[in-house]
Design a protein around this motif. Structure first.
Motif, PDB file in Angstrom:
ATOM      1  N   PRO A  80       2.379   9.520 -10.858  1.00 31.64           N
ATOM      2  CA  PRO A  80       1.491   8.400 -10.572  1.00 31.64           C
ATOM      3  C   PRO A  80       0.038   8.841 -10.383  1.00 31.64           C
ATOM      4  CG  PRO A  80       3.492   8.210  -9.284  1.00 31.64           C
ATOM      5  CD  PRO A  80       3.502   9.582  -9.902  1.00 31.64           C
ATOM      6  N   LEU A  81      -0.867   8.008 -10.847  1.00 33.09           N
ATOM      7  CA  LEU A  81      -2.281   8.242 -10.610  1.00 33.09           C
ATOM      8  C   LEU A  81      -2.625   7.939  -9.165  1.00 33.09           C
ATOM      9  CD1 LEU A  81      -5.174   8.789 -11.620  1.00 33.09           C
ATOM     10  CD2 LEU A  81      -5.237   6.430 -12.478  1.00 33.09           C
ATOM     11  N   GLN A  82      -1.986   6.925  -8.609  1.00 32.44           N
ATOM     12  CA  GLN A  82      -2.167   6.562  -7.195  1.00 32.44           C
ATOM     13  C   GLN A  82      -0.774   6.387  -6.578  1.00 32.44           C
ATOM     14  OE1 GLN A  82      -3.810   2.571  -5.684  1.00 32.44           O
ATOM     15  NE2 GLN A  82      -5.584   3.913  -5.576  1.00 32.44           N
ATOM     16  N   PRO A  83      -0.157   7.500  -6.149  1.00 33.83           N
ATOM     17  CA  PRO A  83       1.227   7.434  -5.655  1.00 33.83           C
ATOM     18  C   PRO A  83       1.329   6.765  -4.295  1.00 33.83           C
ATOM     19  CG  PRO A  83       0.339   9.635  -5.365  1.00 33.83           C
ATOM     20  CD  PRO A  83      -0.705   8.860  -6.113  1.00 33.83           C
ATOM     21  N   PHE A  84       2.531   6.249  -3.998  1.00 41.07           N
ATOM     22  CA  PHE A  84       2.807   5.747  -2.661  1.00 41.07           C
ATOM     23  C   PHE A  84       2.864   6.920  -1.689  1.00 41.07           C
ATOM     24  CE2 PHE A  84       5.161   2.007  -4.637  1.00 41.07           C
ATOM     25  CZ  PHE A  84       4.171   1.100  -4.308  1.00 41.07           C
ATOM     26  N   PRO A  85       2.360   6.760  -0.470  1.00 40.29           N
ATOM     27  CA  PRO A  85       2.452   7.839   0.524  1.00 40.29           C
ATOM     28  C   PRO A  85       3.893   8.258   0.812  1.00 40.29           C
ATOM     29  CG  PRO A  85       0.893   6.155   1.245  1.00 40.29           C
ATOM     30  CD  PRO A  85       1.603   5.604   0.043  1.00 40.29           C
ATOM     31  N   SER A 119      -3.225   3.279 -17.118  1.00 39.59           N
ATOM     32  CA  SER A 119      -2.754   2.248 -16.204  1.00 39.59           C
ATOM     33  C   SER A 119      -2.661   0.940 -16.970  1.00 39.59           C
ATOM     34  CB  SER A 119      -3.700   2.083 -15.004  1.00 39.59           C
ATOM     35  OG  SER A 119      -3.195   1.104 -14.114  1.00 39.59           O
ATOM     36  N   GLY A 120      -1.476   0.352 -17.001  1.00 37.90           N
ATOM     37  CA  GLY A 120      -1.300  -0.924 -17.665  1.00 37.90           C
ATOM     38  C   GLY A 120      -2.006  -2.028 -16.908  1.00 37.90           C
ATOM     39  N   GLY A 121      -2.651  -2.924 -17.636  1.00 39.78           N
ATOM     40  CA  GLY A 121      -3.371  -4.022 -16.998  1.00 39.78           C
ATOM     41  C   GLY A 121      -4.733  -3.596 -16.493  1.00 39.78           C
ATOM     42  N   ALA A 122      -5.332  -4.423 -15.658  1.00 39.24           N
ATOM     43  CA  ALA A 122      -6.695  -4.186 -15.159  1.00 39.24           C
ATOM     44  C   ALA A 122      -6.751  -2.907 -14.332  1.00 39.24           C
ATOM     45  CB  ALA A 122      -7.157  -5.373 -14.327  1.00 39.24           C
ATOM     46  N   GLY A 123      -7.654  -1.978 -14.730  1.00 35.26           N
ATOM     47  CA  GLY A 123      -7.681  -0.671 -14.074  1.00 35.26           C
ATOM     48  C   GLY A 123      -8.958  -0.314 -13.348  1.00 35.26           C
ATOM     49  N   ASP A 124      -9.839  -1.288 -13.136  1.00 38.14           N
ATOM     50  CA  ASP A 124     -11.089  -1.011 -12.414  1.00 38.14           C
ATOM     51  C   ASP A 124     -10.850  -0.316 -11.080  1.00 38.14           C
ATOM     52  OD1 ASP A 124     -12.954  -1.875 -14.195  1.00 38.14           O
ATOM     53  OD2 ASP A 124     -13.530  -3.677 -13.107  1.00 38.14           O
ATOM     54  N   SER A 125      -9.830  -0.737 -10.358  1.00 41.13           N
ATOM     55  CA  SER A 125      -9.598  -0.225  -9.009  1.00 41.13           C
ATOM     56  C   SER A 125      -9.173   1.234  -9.003  1.00 41.13           C
ATOM     57  CB  SER A 125      -8.528  -1.068  -8.300  1.00 41.13           C
ATOM     58  OG  SER A 125      -7.275  -0.924  -8.952  1.00 41.13           O
ATOM     59  N   LEU A 126      -8.821   1.778 -10.175  1.00 40.81           N
ATOM     60  CA  LEU A 126      -8.335   3.154 -10.252  1.00 40.81           C
ATOM     61  C   LEU A 126      -9.356   4.123 -10.838  1.00 40.81           C
ATOM     62  CD1 LEU A 126      -4.693   2.414 -11.466  1.00 40.81           C
ATOM     63  CD2 LEU A 126      -5.413   3.105  -9.179  1.00 40.81           C
ATOM     64  N   LEU A 127     -10.568   3.677 -11.043  1.00 38.91           N
ATOM     65  CA  LEU A 127     -11.588   4.564 -11.610  1.00 38.91           C
ATOM     66  C   LEU A 127     -11.822   5.784 -10.730  1.00 38.91           C
ATOM     67  CD1 LEU A 127     -14.203   1.987 -12.961  1.00 38.91           C
ATOM     68  CD2 LEU A 127     -12.838   3.577 -14.327  1.00 38.91           C
ATOM     69  N   ALA A 128     -11.949   5.585  -9.440  1.00 44.27           N
ATOM     70  CA  ALA A 128     -12.179   6.720  -8.534  1.00 44.27           C
ATOM     71  C   ALA A 128     -10.992   7.676  -8.551  1.00 44.27           C
ATOM     72  CB  ALA A 128     -12.442   6.221  -7.112  1.00 44.27           C
ATOM     73  N   ALA A 129      -9.776   7.138  -8.607  1.00 40.45           N
ATOM     74  CA  ALA A 129      -8.590   7.992  -8.650  1.00 40.45           C
ATOM     75  C   ALA A 129      -8.560   8.803  -9.936  1.00 40.45           C
ATOM     76  CB  ALA A 129      -7.328   7.139  -8.533  1.00 40.45           C
ATOM     77  N   ALA A 130      -8.986   8.203 -11.048  1.00 37.09           N
ATOM     78  CA  ALA A 130      -9.021   8.916 -12.323  1.00 37.09           C
ATOM     79  C   ALA A 130     -10.032  10.057 -12.272  1.00 37.09           C
ATOM     80  CB  ALA A 130      -9.355   7.954 -13.460  1.00 37.09           C
TER      81      ALA A 130
END
Length: 266
Positions: free
Chosen positions: A125-130, A183-194
């Protein structure tokens, strides 16, 4: 099989408890005791998908996107959504949604996207669950061999269903690419994670001008922006395969109906 039998398999793979608090997942229409022989998988719960379900004789539609994300006080056939509800109920077609709970599943929406654009090996995952490092938003993977941004974009375009908007690319076409985030769908929120993941390119959908511009100017990974529908469509076969491999005796079909919002490009 009953609708309850099918839902049990789907919810084992896509637990509703993993959906975002704002989301609306699960059974939208249908009698849990009704018999199910044919299940159609589609991205969007829209009239053209219902028409396909009717023509094929489906008893159930599984969609990624919810029919209602906000509350409603009416399902009158005076609106497109209301007419869809009437069509489904009149024809005994159940509607079930797996949305953000499918986004974070393992395997989920982004796993299917990653394989569609050529990523191999283990995906993380790019942004995994804790509490679960194998579940979460997005996926990071490797290409079988180093290539260029331009060549990878061409490969991604071949692996995804065609849409009028195609793919938009930000970055040096000759940039070396081997490690990719999707990331499938809207991915703006994951830019920092990328950016933090140290990938060479981030492929997603619905990127806006200002966040994308600032991201590229800051020296982050290259960006590939695809159609929202196209990045989620590969998941349909993955979800259908879960039913096929579960022992549930239903016939499955992945919708060939293109429900991308954009119908022409100039």
């Amino acid at each position: 099989m009953t609708l309850t039998d099918v839902i049990e398999v789907l919810e084992a793979a896509y637990p509703p408890a993993r959906a975002e608090s704002w989301d609306a997942v699960g059974l939208v229409a249908g009698d849990p005791a009704q018999q199910v022989r044919r299940v159609l998988f589609a991205v969007d719960p829209v009239a053209t998908v219902a028409d396909e379900a009717l023509a094929w004789g489906a008893d159930m539609i599984v969609t990624h996107h919810p029919l209602y994300l906000r509350g409603t006080t009416s399902v009158a056939a005076t609106t497109p959504k209301g007419r869809l509800v009437h069509t489904l109920i009149k024809n005994d077609i159940a509607l079930y949604t797996a949305h953000t709970n499918a986004d974070v599943a393992n395997p989920g929406v982004s796993d299917a996207l990653a394989r569609a654009v050529g990523l191999v090996g283990d995906l993380v995952p790019l942004q995994p669950f804790p509490d679960d490092p194998w579940r979460g938003l997005g996926r990071i993977g490797e290409l079988p061999e180093r290539t260029t941004l331009d060549a990878f974009a061409a490969r991604a375009a071949e692996g995804l269903p065609h849409t009028p908007g195609g793919l938009r690319v930000a970055g040096d076409p000759a940039r070396p690419v081997s490690r990719v985030a999707v990331s499938g769908g809207a991915g703006d929120s994951l830019l920092a994670a990328a950016a933090a993941a140290g990938v060479d390119v981030f492929l997603t959908a619905d990127l806006r001008h200002h966040p994308a511009s600032e991201f590229v100017e800051s020296g982050g990974p290259a960006l590939i922006d695809a159609a929202h529908w196209a990045t989620e469509w590969p998941w349909l076969d993955s979800a259908a395969s879960i039913l096929r491999e579960s022992g549930v005796t239903v016939e499955t079909r992945v919708s060939a109906t293109v429900t991308d919002a954009w119908t022409r490009g100039y």
